[in-house]
Design a protein around this motif. Structure first.
Motif, PDB file in Angstrom:
ATOM      1  N   THR A 125       0.902  -1.325  -0.023  1.00 51.91           N
ATOM      2  CA  THR A 125       0.067   0.114   0.111  1.00 51.91           C
ATOM      3  C   THR A 125       0.889   1.161   0.046  1.00 51.91           C
ATOM      4  N   ASN A 166     -12.590   0.824  -0.194  1.00 52.11           N
ATOM      5  CA  ASN A 166     -12.634   0.750   0.962  1.00 52.11           C
ATOM      6  C   ASN A 166     -11.919   1.183   2.019  1.00 52.11           C
ATOM      7  N   THR A 167     -11.066   2.272   1.551  1.00 53.30           N
ATOM      8  CA  THR A 167     -10.010   2.621   2.611  1.00 53.30           C
ATOM      9  C   THR A 167      -9.984   4.187   2.637  1.00 53.30           C
ATOM     10  N   LYS A 170      -7.240   7.234   4.285  1.00 52.92           N
ATOM     11  CA  LYS A 170      -5.844   7.451   4.795  1.00 52.92           C
ATOM     12  C   LYS A 170      -5.746   8.921   5.012  1.00 52.92           C
TER      13      LYS A 170
END
Ligand SMILES: Nc1ncnc2c1ncn2[C@@H]1O[C@H](COP(=O)(O)OP(=O)(O)OP(=O)(O)O)[C@@H](O)[C@H]1O
Ligand SMILES: CC(=O)C(=O)O
Length: 635
Positions: free
Chosen positions: A563, A605-606, A608
Motif C-alpha cells: 500500500t 474501501n479505505t 487514509k
C-alpha cells in the motif's frame, strides 16, 4: 476522527522534506520538473489552471473558435462540444478532434469531447443569395418543404413532417423562439403562408419549433446513427442525444453502441481487429468502454418521465434553448433547479446550457443578468456550464471563457459562505424520495459510506485536497456530489476516465504514469453480468494483495507490492502534474481514498489521512532500510 485528534493533526509540524518534494516549492525546479513531465510553460504560467475553479466549462466549437483550441484550453475550457447539427460529413470533424487531443496532451490538461447529435430537430435550410434573411413584422413569408435553399420570401425545410400537417393558426417559432410566425393559409401539401409576428434576422440552419402540434419523428435519425458510429469510432468521451422524449430513446442509442462494442469484440476475438484510426489505443479505454450518453432535456414530454430518463442516461443537459420554446420561458428556472437536484441525487453529471453569456457574441462584457444566471447555475449545483454561439461564432470566444471562469470562481467562493461552514453541507439532501429507484448502476458495497466518511474527515482535518484513486470513476464522483470544500484529485491509470472526469464539478484528474493495476480476472461490470467467483489471490506474490505496482520510478526494487508503494507512486504522479500540484504543498493535510487489498480493483474501501509527501518519504525510508537489512544479512 475525534475533534482532538483532528486538531493534533492540524497543528502537527510539517514533515522534513526530501529533495524531490522540496523541488515543488522552488519555482525554477518546478519548471524543470514540469518540462520533464511534458507540461508546457503555458500551463505553468496560465493563471486559470493554477486556480481552482470547480465548475467546469463546456465550449461549443465553430468557425471562429476551431483555430483557437489551444488558447481556449489555456483560458479554461474543460470540454469541447461539437454540434453535429451543423456538420454534413462527420469525417470533417476528424482534424478538429485530433487537434483537441494534440493540444490537450501538449498542455498536460485533461479535456473531454462531447459530440452533440442533431436528433429530430427541425431546422430551416440555408439561404441564397444572402446567408441570412430579414423577417419584417406584419409581412407574409412562405414556409415550404424542400431541400433547396430559401430566399428573402421563402423559408425552406427538408423535414417533411411539419409543412404537410401544420394547421392555420399554429405558431411557428424560429431560432430558439426569438422570431415568431403564425400560419395564415395553406397553399399546397408542401407549402403554407405565414405572417411574421416577431421579426428580425434569420440565419441558416436555425431551429423551427411548432409547439401547437405533436410531430412523430424517431429520436435517433439516420443521420444521427451515422454520426454516432463516427463518434464511437473516434472514441469521443460523451455523446449528447437531442430531444429525448422517453427512456427508450436513450435505449436505442445504447443498443447502437452495444452493437458496435460487440462487433469490435468479435473482430478482436477472431484476430481481425478493425484498424483503429482514433489515435486512442485500447489500453487507454476501460473495459466495456462506450461514449457516455448525455440526454438533452428540452421537451415537456421528457419531464413527465424524467426519473426513467435520468436512470438510463449517463448524464443530463438542461437544454434551455429549446426548453424555453417547447415549455414556456417562465418555467425554465424551476425546471433547471429540479433537473440539477435529481441528476445530482443520481450521482451523474449535469450541464446547464444555452444563452449563458449570449450578449458576449458581439460584446466584450456580459450583462448583469447573464452574470447572475451563470452564478445561479453554480448555486443550483450544476457540474458544468455551457457556451454555444458565444464560442462557436462569437467575436470574443477567449474573453467569454475567461469571464465565465471568473463568474464561477466568485460564485463558488460565495456559495461556501452561503452554505455556512463549507460545501460539506450538501447542496442537495440525499433523501430517499429523490433517490432514483431501480438504478441499474452497480454501486460497490462500501462506496457511499466511504465517500461520506472521506468528505467528513477531509473537512474536519482542513485537508488541502482529497486524493482519490479510481479505475471506475465512481468514488471521485461520489465525493464530488457531496461538494467537499477542497479539490478532489482523481488519480487513474485509464485515459478515458481521465478525460471524462474533466466534466465533473471539483474533480481534477491526474493520469497515473507509475501505477499499473492488474485487472485480476474481470471488471466490475463483467463480474456483475456473469457473477463469477473471484479468485482472491491470482497474480500476486503477497497473499492478500491484488495490486501490482512497479516502484522502478522511485528507484526501488522491480516489483514491490504494498500500500505504501502505491501511495508513494500516487504522490509522485500528483507532484509531476503541475496543474494540480499548485494547490497542494508538501506537508499539507490530505485525505486519500482508495481500494486496497480488495478482491479486485474498483472497490473503494479505505481512507487514509496523511501529510502530502509522507508516503514517498516513508517508502524511501523503507526501501533504504530493507536494503541495509539485505546487506547485513549478506554480510
Ligand atoms: N460546426 C459548426 N459549423 C458552423 N457553424 C456552427 C458550428 N457549430 C455551431 N455553429 C454556429 O453556432 C451557433 C450556435 O451553436 P449551437 O451549437 O448552440 O447551435 P444551435 O443550433 O443553436 O444548437 P442546438 O443544436 O443545440 O439547438 C449555431 O447556430 C451555428 O450558427
Ligand atoms: C443546447 C440545446 O440544444 C438547447 O439549449 O436547446
Amino acid at each position: 476522527m475525534s475533534r482532538q485528534g483532528a486538531s493534533q493533526l492540524i497543528t502537527a509540524k510539517p514533515l522534513q522534506q526530501e529533495p524531490l518534494i522540496d523541488a515543488i516549492k522552488d519555482s525554477d525546479e518546478l519548471e524543470k520538473l514540469s518540462l520533464a513531465a511534458g507540461i508546457s510553460q503555458e500551463v505553468l504560467h496560465s493563471n486559470e489552471h493554477l486556480q481552482e475553479r470547480r465548475t467546469k466549462i463546456v465550449a461549443t466549437l465553430g468557425p471562429t473558435s476551431v483555430p483557437k483550441i489551444k488558447e481556449l484550453i489555456v483560458a479554461g475550457v474543460n470540454v469541447f462540444r461539437l454540434n453535429f447539427s451543423h456538420v454534413s460529413d462527420p469525417e470533417s470533424q476528424r482534424p478538429v478532434i485530433e487537434s483537441i487531443r494534440k493540444e490537450s496532451a501538449a498542455l498536460g490538461i485533461p479535456v473531454a469531447i462531447l459530440g452533440d447529435l442533431c436528433g429530430p430537430k427541425i431546422r430551416c435550410n440555408t439561404f441564397a443569395p444572402t446567408p441570412s434573411i430579414q423577417l419584417i413584422p406584419g409581412s407574409t413569408i412562405r414556409l415550404v418543404h424542400s431541400s433547396e435553399p430559401g430566399n428573402a420570401t421563402t423559408i425552406t425545410t427538408s423535414i417533411s413532417q411539419i409543412v404537410g400537417v401544420i394547421a392555420i393558426g399554429h405558431r411557428v417559432l424560429l431560432n430558439d423562439g426569438n422570431l415568431r410566425l403564425v400560419v395564415t393559409e395553406r397553399v399546397s401539401a408542401d407549402e403554407v403562408l405565414c405572417q411574421v409576428v416577431v421579426g428580425g434576422e434569420l440565419k441558416a440552419k436555425k431551429g423551427i419549433n411548432v409547439p401547437d402540434m405533436a410531430i412523430a419523428l424517431p429520436a435517433v435519425t439516420e443521420k444521427d446513427k451515422s454520426d454516432a458510429k463516427f463518434m464511437f469510432k473516434m472514441r469521443l468521451d460523451y455523446v449528447a442525444l437531442s430531444f429525448v422524449q422517453r427512456a427508450q430513446d436513450v435505449g436505442d442509442l445504447l443498443e447502437l453502441f452495444n452493437n458496435l462494442q460487440s462487433q469490435e469484440a468479435l473482430a478482436r476475438h477472431n484476430g481481425n481487429p478493425l484498424p483503429d484510426t482514433s489515435g486512442i489505443s485500447l489500453d487507454q479505454l476501460e473495459e466495456d468502454w462506450r461514449p457516455h450518453i448525455i440526454s438533452k432535456i428540452e421537451t415537456p414530454q421528457s419531464l413527465l418521465v424524467i426519473d426513467e430518463i435520468i436512470n438510463i442516461s449517463d448524464g443530463i443537459m438542461v437544454a434551455r434553448g429549446d426548453l424555453g420554446v417547447e415549455c414556456s420561458l417562465e418555467q425554465v428556472p424551476l425546471i433547471q433547479k429540479t433537473l440539477i437536484r435529481k441528476t445530482n441525487a443520481a450521482d451523474k453529471p449535469v450541464i446547464t446550457a444555452t444563452q449563458m453569456l449570449e450578449s458576449m457574441i458581439n460584446a466584450p462584457v456580459p450583462t448583469r443578468a447573464e452574470v447572475s444566471d451563470v452564478a445561479n447555475a453554480v448555486f443550483d449545483g450544476t457540474d458544468a456550464v455551457m457556451l454555444s454561439a458565444e464560442c462557436a461564432t462569437g467575436e470574443f470566444p477567449i474573453e467569454t471563457v475567461q469571464m465565465m471562469s471568473s463568474i464561477c470562481r466568485n460564485a463558488e467562493a460565495g456559495s461556501r459562505l452561503l452554505q455556512g461552514r463549507d460545501f460539506t453541507i450538501p447542496l442537495y439532501k440525499r433523501d430517499k424520495k429523490e433517490k432514483i429507484i431501480g438504478s441499474e448502476k452497480y454501486v460497490s458495497e462500501f462506496a457511499h459510506c466511504i465517500a461520506d466518511a472521506a468528505v467528513a474527515a477531509a473537512s474536519e482535518a482542513s485537508a488541502s485536497a482529497m486524493i482519490v484513486f479510481t479505475t471506475t470513476s465512481e468514488m471521485p464522483i461520489f465525493c464530488s456530489k457531496r461538494r467537499p470544500s477542497m479539490p478532489i484529485i482523481a488519480v487513474t491509470p485509464t485515459g478515458s476516465i481521465y478525460r471524462r472526469l474533466a466534466m465533473h464539478f471539483g474533480i481534477f484528474p491526474v493520469l497515473s504514469n507509475g501505477l499499473k493495476i492488474s485487472t485480476v480476472s474481470g471488471s466490475i461490470s463483467r463480474l456483475r453480468r456473469t457473477e463469477v467467483e473471484i479468485p482472491l489471490v491470482p497474480q500476486t506474490h503477497h497473499e492478500n494483495d491484488s495490486h501490482t505496482v512497479s516502484t522502478e520510478s522511485l528507484g526501488g526494487g522491480p516489483r514491490l507490492r504494498n500500500t505504501d508503494a502505491i501511495l508513494a507512486l500516487t504522490e509522485r504522479d500528483v507532484i509531476e502534474n503541475v496543474s494540480v500540484v499548485k494547490f497542494l504543498k508538501v506537508g499539507d493535510a490530505v485525505c486519500y481514498c482508495a481500494g486496497f487489498h480488495g478482491p479486485f480493483p474498483g472497490l473503494s474501501n479505505t481512507i487514509k489521512m496523511s501529510r502530502f509527501g509522507e508516503s514517498i518519504r516513508s517508502e524511501r525510508a523503507h526501501l533504504n532500510w530493507s536494503e541495509s537489512l539485505r546487506r547485513l544479512s549478506i554480510g
